[in-house]
Write a protein that holds these residues in place. Structure first.
Motif, PDB file in Angstrom:
ATOM      1  N   ILE A 186      -9.334   8.478  -7.357  1.00 42.64           N
ATOM      2  CA  ILE A 186      -8.719   7.742  -8.474  1.00 42.64           C
ATOM      3  C   ILE A 186      -8.078   6.447  -7.985  1.00 42.64           C
ATOM      4  O   ILE A 186      -8.257   5.371  -8.576  1.00 42.64           O
ATOM      5  CB  ILE A 186      -7.689   8.624  -9.199  1.00 42.64           C
ATOM      6  N   LEU A 187      -7.324   6.524  -6.899  1.00 42.97           N
ATOM      7  CA  LEU A 187      -6.632   5.344  -6.380  1.00 42.97           C
ATOM      8  C   LEU A 187      -7.608   4.281  -5.902  1.00 42.97           C
ATOM      9  O   LEU A 187      -7.317   3.074  -5.972  1.00 42.97           O
ATOM     10  CB  LEU A 187      -5.690   5.750  -5.244  1.00 42.97           C
ATOM     11  N   THR A 188      -8.752   4.699  -5.413  1.00 46.77           N
ATOM     12  CA  THR A 188      -9.751   3.736  -4.956  1.00 46.77           C
ATOM     13  C   THR A 188     -10.249   2.863  -6.112  1.00 46.77           C
ATOM     14  O   THR A 188     -10.439   1.651  -5.947  1.00 46.77           O
ATOM     15  CB  THR A 188     -10.937   4.459  -4.294  1.00 46.77           C
TER      16      THR A 188
ATOM     17  N   ILE B 181       0.834  -1.194   0.000  1.00 54.12           N
ATOM     18  CA  ILE B 181       0.000   0.000   0.000  1.00 54.12           C
ATOM     19  C   ILE B 181       0.873   1.251   0.000  1.00 54.12           C
ATOM     20  O   ILE B 181       0.508   2.292  -0.548  1.00 54.12           O
ATOM     21  CB  ILE B 181      -0.946  -0.003   1.224  1.00 54.12           C
ATOM     22  N   ASN B 182       2.053   1.124   0.589  1.00 53.91           N
ATOM     23  CA  ASN B 182       2.985   2.248   0.619  1.00 53.91           C
ATOM     24  C   ASN B 182       3.420   2.650  -0.788  1.00 53.91           C
ATOM     25  O   ASN B 182       3.829   3.791  -1.020  1.00 53.91           O
ATOM     26  CB  ASN B 182       4.204   1.880   1.466  1.00 53.91           C
ATOM     27  N   TYR B 183       3.344   1.708  -1.729  1.00 59.14           N
ATOM     28  CA  TYR B 183       3.683   2.055  -3.117  1.00 59.14           C
ATOM     29  C   TYR B 183       2.750   3.143  -3.644  1.00 59.14           C
ATOM     30  O   TYR B 183       3.152   3.950  -4.499  1.00 59.14           O
ATOM     31  CB  TYR B 183       3.567   0.826  -4.029  1.00 59.14           C
ATOM     32  N   ALA B 184       1.517   3.157  -3.136  1.00 56.38           N
ATOM     33  CA  ALA B 184       0.551   4.146  -3.610  1.00 56.38           C
ATOM     34  C   ALA B 184       0.937   5.561  -3.225  1.00 56.38           C
ATOM     35  O   ALA B 184       0.454   6.532  -3.832  1.00 56.38           O
ATOM     36  CB  ALA B 184      -0.843   3.822  -3.063  1.00 56.38           C
ATOM     37  N   THR B 185       1.817   5.703  -2.216  1.00 55.53           N
ATOM     38  CA  THR B 185       2.227   7.049  -1.832  1.00 55.53           C
ATOM     39  C   THR B 185       3.011   7.746  -2.931  1.00 55.53           C
ATOM     40  O   THR B 185       3.184   8.973  -2.882  1.00 55.53           O
ATOM     41  CB  THR B 185       3.088   7.007  -0.557  1.00 55.53           C
ATOM     42  N   LEU B 186       3.476   6.993  -3.922  1.00 56.39           N
ATOM     43  CA  LEU B 186       4.132   7.632  -5.056  1.00 56.39           C
ATOM     44  C   LEU B 186       3.209   8.639  -5.740  1.00 56.39           C
ATOM     45  O   LEU B 186       3.657   9.640  -6.310  1.00 56.39           O
ATOM     46  CB  LEU B 186       4.573   6.576  -6.080  1.00 56.39           C
ATOM     47  N   PHE B 187       1.893   8.376  -5.658  1.00 61.04           N
ATOM     48  CA  PHE B 187       0.922   9.240  -6.334  1.00 61.04           C
ATOM     49  C   PHE B 187       0.535  10.441  -5.476  1.00 61.04           C
ATOM     50  O   PHE B 187      -0.067  11.394  -5.979  1.00 61.04           O
ATOM     51  CB  PHE B 187      -0.333   8.442  -6.700  1.00 61.04           C
ATOM     52  N   THR B 188       0.842  10.400  -4.195  1.00 63.06           N
ATOM     53  CA  THR B 188       0.457  11.502  -3.306  1.00 63.06           C
ATOM     54  C   THR B 188       1.654  12.267  -2.769  1.00 63.06           C
ATOM     55  O   THR B 188       1.506  13.378  -2.272  1.00 63.06           O
ATOM     56  CB  THR B 188      -0.356  10.967  -2.111  1.00 63.06           C
ATOM     57  N   LEU B 189       2.822  11.662  -2.863  1.00 60.23           N
ATOM     58  CA  LEU B 189       3.994  12.230  -2.211  1.00 60.23           C
ATOM     59  C   LEU B 189       4.419  13.559  -2.806  1.00 60.23           C
ATOM     60  O   LEU B 189       4.906  14.443  -2.085  1.00 60.23           O
ATOM     61  CB  LEU B 189       5.155  11.233  -2.302  1.00 60.23           C
TER      62      LEU B 189
ATOM     63  N   ILE C 176      -7.728   1.631   3.376  1.00 63.77           N
ATOM     64  CA  ILE C 176      -8.552   2.686   3.972  1.00 63.77           C
ATOM     65  C   ILE C 176      -7.701   3.563   4.884  1.00 63.77           C
ATOM     66  O   ILE C 176      -7.846   4.792   4.913  1.00 63.77           O
ATOM     67  CB  ILE C 176      -9.727   2.068   4.755  1.00 63.77           C
ATOM     68  N   ASN C 177      -6.790   2.914   5.617  1.00 64.80           N
ATOM     69  CA  ASN C 177      -5.879   3.667   6.474  1.00 64.80           C
ATOM     70  C   ASN C 177      -5.012   4.624   5.646  1.00 64.80           C
ATOM     71  O   ASN C 177      -4.766   5.767   6.041  1.00 64.80           O
ATOM     72  CB  ASN C 177      -4.994   2.688   7.244  1.00 64.80           C
ATOM     73  N   PHE C 178      -4.574   4.157   4.487  1.00 65.01           N
ATOM     74  CA  PHE C 178      -3.782   5.011   3.595  1.00 65.01           C
ATOM     75  C   PHE C 178      -4.599   6.216   3.128  1.00 65.01           C
ATOM     76  O   PHE C 178      -4.092   7.341   3.076  1.00 65.01           O
ATOM     77  CB  PHE C 178      -3.309   4.192   2.392  1.00 65.01           C
ATOM     78  N   LEU C 179      -5.862   6.000   2.792  1.00 67.66           N
ATOM     79  CA  LEU C 179      -6.717   7.108   2.359  1.00 67.66           C
ATOM     80  C   LEU C 179      -6.866   8.148   3.470  1.00 67.66           C
ATOM     81  O   LEU C 179      -6.777   9.357   3.224  1.00 67.66           O
ATOM     82  CB  LEU C 179      -8.089   6.577   1.942  1.00 67.66           C
ATOM     83  N   LEU C 180      -7.095   7.680   4.699  1.00 70.21           N
ATOM     84  CA  LEU C 180      -7.231   8.603   5.827  1.00 70.21           C
ATOM     85  C   LEU C 180      -5.933   9.377   6.054  1.00 70.21           C
ATOM     86  O   LEU C 180      -5.952  10.587   6.310  1.00 70.21           O
ATOM     87  CB  LEU C 180      -7.608   7.831   7.094  1.00 70.21           C
ATOM     88  N   SER C 181      -4.812   8.681   5.958  1.00 68.26           N
ATOM     89  CA  SER C 181      -3.516   9.335   6.155  1.00 68.26           C
ATOM     90  C   SER C 181      -3.277  10.403   5.095  1.00 68.26           C
ATOM     91  O   SER C 181      -2.761  11.491   5.388  1.00 68.26           O
ATOM     92  CB  SER C 181      -2.389   8.301   6.106  1.00 68.26           C
TER      93      SER C 181
END
Length: 510
Positions: A98-100, A51-59, A133-138
Motif C-alpha cells: 500500500i505504501l509503495t 520517510i520516517n513519517y511512513a513508520t506511523l503506518f507500521t509502528l 526501499i530501505n524503509f521497506l526492507l526494515s
C-alpha cells in the motif's frame, strides 16, 4: 551462560557496533560533504526524516509484536507465539504494498513538495527512492529481530550490524572514488546495509528459535486486533516525536533555507548517535525485564530498570560532557569548510534534550512492557504539539534566530517531560512510590555537573589549545576518564560497578 556474563557480551558487542557506526560516520561524513556540499548532504537527513513519517503506518504492529511474541514464548505457548509471528509478517507485506503506491508518485513530484535546487532534483529523487526501499526492507525484517531478543543474544545482531557497516563504507568509497559525486550513493549504501542485517536476522530466527514458524494458515484477525490495541498508542508517541523533533529539518527547509537545513543536519549527527546509543544500552535490559514481568518477579524487574538507568546514563554522560567541553574544537577539525561556531551551537542546543534522556530512556519502555500506553502516549502527544507550535512561533517571531529556535525549543520541552512525566508515569505503571526513580536522577545530575566543572577547569587553565586531531584525541581521553571516574563514584551502584569494572578487569586478565 549466566545472566551477568550474557549482559556483558551483549554490552560490549553493542558498544563495538555503536563505535563502528559512529566512527565511520564521522570519518565518511566530511568526505561526503566535501564531495557534494552541505546543502546536498542535508537532503540525506531530510529523506530519512520524511520517510520516517511512513513508520506511523507500521509502528502499531512492529513496536509491540516483539513483546507479544516474547511473552507468549516464555510462557511456553508456542502456538500463540506462531500466531503473532505469522500475523505480523503477513500484515507488513500488505502495508508495504500500500505504501509503495503512495510513495512512487510522491517521490516523482518531490520538487513540488520541498525546496530543491534545480541541479539536485534528479539526484535527490534517486536518494529518496533508495531511502524508501530501505524503509521497506526494515519493515519486513522487524519481526525477525525477535529471535535474538527472545534468547537474549543481542550480540549476534551487533555482529551483523558491524559487517553491514563495513559493506556500506566499501560501497560509498567505491562509488565516490570512481564516479561523479552524487548524494544518492548514500541511499544505496544504506539499502545494502539493511539488506545484510535482514538476511542475518532471518538466519538467526531459523537457528535460534526454529520452533517459531510462519504458518500458512496462521494469520489471525484477533491477534492483529490485540496488537493494534496496544501498538496504536505507540503511533501516537511517534506522532509526538515527529511534531517535536522530526519536523525540524522540514521546517528549516521550508521556512528558513536549504543551506541552514544542511548545517542543522550536520549538527544533528552526534545527538542522533547519542539517541541510538541510549536505545541500544536500554534495549540490552529489555529481554530480562520482559522475562521478569512475564513471570511476575517485580523486585527483579525494578532492579533491572534501575541498572538500565544507571548504565545507560553512564555511557551517554561520557559523550555529553566531552562534547560540551570540546564541541567547537571537534567541529572545526571535522568540518573545516563549514561554520564551526554555528554548527556547534546547534549541536549543543540539540544535545540539551539528551541531558536527562540517558537515565529516562529505560523508563520510557515501561508503558510498553506493562501494556499501559494510552495515557503515556497522549501525554507525549501534548508535549509534541506544544513543541511544534512554539517552534513555528519562534521561527516567525524571531526570523534572524529561527534556526536556533528550531534546534532549542523541542529539546527544552523534551527535557521537562523527561524530568517530570516519564519517571512519574513509570512509577505509577509499576505501582511504586512516585519518588522511587528520582534518587538516580539526582545522582546523574550531580555526576554530570561535577564532571563538567572539572573538565572545564582543566580545559581553560591546564590543557593546551586544541589545534590538531592528536590533541583532540588526548583531550577527549582525559575528559572521558574524568567523567568515567566521577560516574563510577557518584552514579553507579555496586551491581553496575561489578558489571562494568569487575567483569572487564577479569576479561582483560584472561
Amino acid at each position: 551462560m549466566d545472566n551477568k556474563r550474557q549482559f556483558i557480551l551483549n554490552l560490549f558487542a553493542s558498544l563495538i557496533s555503536f563505535a563502528a557506526n559512529l566512527g565511520i560516520g564521522f570519518l565518511i561524513t566530511p568526505f561526503i560533504v566535501q564531495q557534494i556540499g552541505a546543502e546536498a548532504y542535508g537532503f540525506v537527513g531530510l529523506a530519512n526524516t520524511m520517510i520516517n513519517y511512513a513508520t506511523l503506518f507500521t509502528l502499531a504492529l512492529n513496536s509491540v509484536s516483539g513483546r507479544f511474541i516474547t511473552v507468549a514464548y516464555h510462557k511456553g505457548d508456542k502456538t500463540t507465539a506462531d500466531k503473532y509471528f505469522t500475523s505480523t509478517l503477513s500484515s507488513n507485506l500488505v502495508i508495504v504494498a500500500i505504501l509503495t503506491t503512495i510513495a512512487v508518485p510522491l517521490i516523482w513530484n518531490l520538487e513540488y513538495v520541498v525546496n530543491i535546487s534545480s541541479h539536485l532534483i534528479n539526484d535527490v529523487k534517486i536518494l529518496f527512492s533508495f531511502i524508501f526501499i530501505n524503509f521497506l526492507l526494515s519493515t519486513l525484517s522487524t519481526v525477525f529481530t525477535v529471535a535474538t531478543f527472545i534468547k537474549n543474544k543481542l550480540y549476534l545482531s551487533s555482529i551483523a550490524n558491524i559487517v553491514a557497516i563495513i559493506v556500506k563504507v566499501l560501497i560509498l568509497v567505491a562509488m565516490f572514488g570512481t564516479l561523479p559525486p552524487m548524494v544518492w550513493y548514500v541511499g544505496l549504501g544504506t539499502c545494502a546495509m539493511t539488506a545484510i542485517t535482514f538476511i542475518a536476522n532471518w538466519i538467526y530466527t531459523k537457528r535460534l528459535v526454529p520452533e517459531l514458524r510462519f504458518i500458512r494458515h496462521g494469520f489471525s484477525i484477533n491477534a492483529i486486533r490485540e496488537m493494534l490495541a496496544a501498538g496504536i498508542w505507540n503511533c501516537v508517541i511517534k506522532l509526538q516525536q515527529i511534531l517535536q523533533d522530526g519536523l525540524s529539518l522540514l521546517v528549516t527547509n521550508l521556512l528558513i533555507s536549504p543551506h541552514f537545513m544542511g548545517l542543522l543536519s550536520i549538527a544533528q549527527l552526534v545527538p542522533t548517535a547519542m539517541s541510538s546509543l541510549m536505545g541500544t544500552i536500554a534495549g540490552l535490559f529489555s529481554p530480562e525485564q520482559t522475562r521478569f514481568f512475564a513471570r511476575g518477579q517485580k523486585d527483579l524487574l525494578l532492579r533491572e530498570l534501575k541498572s538500565g538507568m544507571r548504565i545507560s546514563g553512564f555511557f551517554v554522560n561520557i559523550i555529553f560532557v566531552v562534547l560540551l567541553v570540546v564541541g567547537e574544537d571537534f567541529i572545526r577539525l571535522w568540518q573545516p569548510s563549514q561554520d564551526a561556531r554555528m554548527i556547534n551551537i546547534l549541536m549543543q542546543l540539540t544535545m540539551l534534550g539528551f541531558f536527562l534522556s540517558g537515565v529516562a530512556t529505560t523508563l520510557q519502555n515501561v508503558p510498553l512492557l506493562v501494556n499501559k500506553l494510552r495515557p503515556y502516549s497522549l501525554g507525549w502527544l501534548v508535549c509534541g504539539a506544544t513543541s511544534f507550535v512554539l517552534m513555528i512561533l519562534g521561527v516567525l517571531l524571531f526570523p534572524s534566530s529561527g534556526i536556533y529556535m528550531v534546534a532549542a525549543i523541542p529539546q527544552i520541552v523534551g527535557f521537562i517531560a523527561n524530568l517530570t512525566f516519564v519517571p512519574l508515569y513509570a512509577s505509577r505503571c509499576l505501582n511504586l512510590p512516585l519518588w522511587v526513580f528520582y534518587p538516580i536522577y539526582l545522582q546523574y545530575i550531580v555526576s554530570t555537573v561535577v564532571s563538567t566543572i572539572l573538565c572545564y577547569i582543566l580545559y581553560y587553565f591546564l590543557m593546551p589549545k586544541i589545534t590538531s586531531w592528536a590533541l583532540l584525541f588526548i583531550s577527549c581521553a582525559i575528559y572521558a576518564a574524568i567523567t568515567i571516574l566521577t560516574d563510577i563514584t557518584l552514579l553507579l551502584g555496586s551491581r553496575e560497578r561489578s558489571i562494568i569494572t569487575d567483569r572487564l578487569i577479569t576479561k582483560i586478565k584472561r
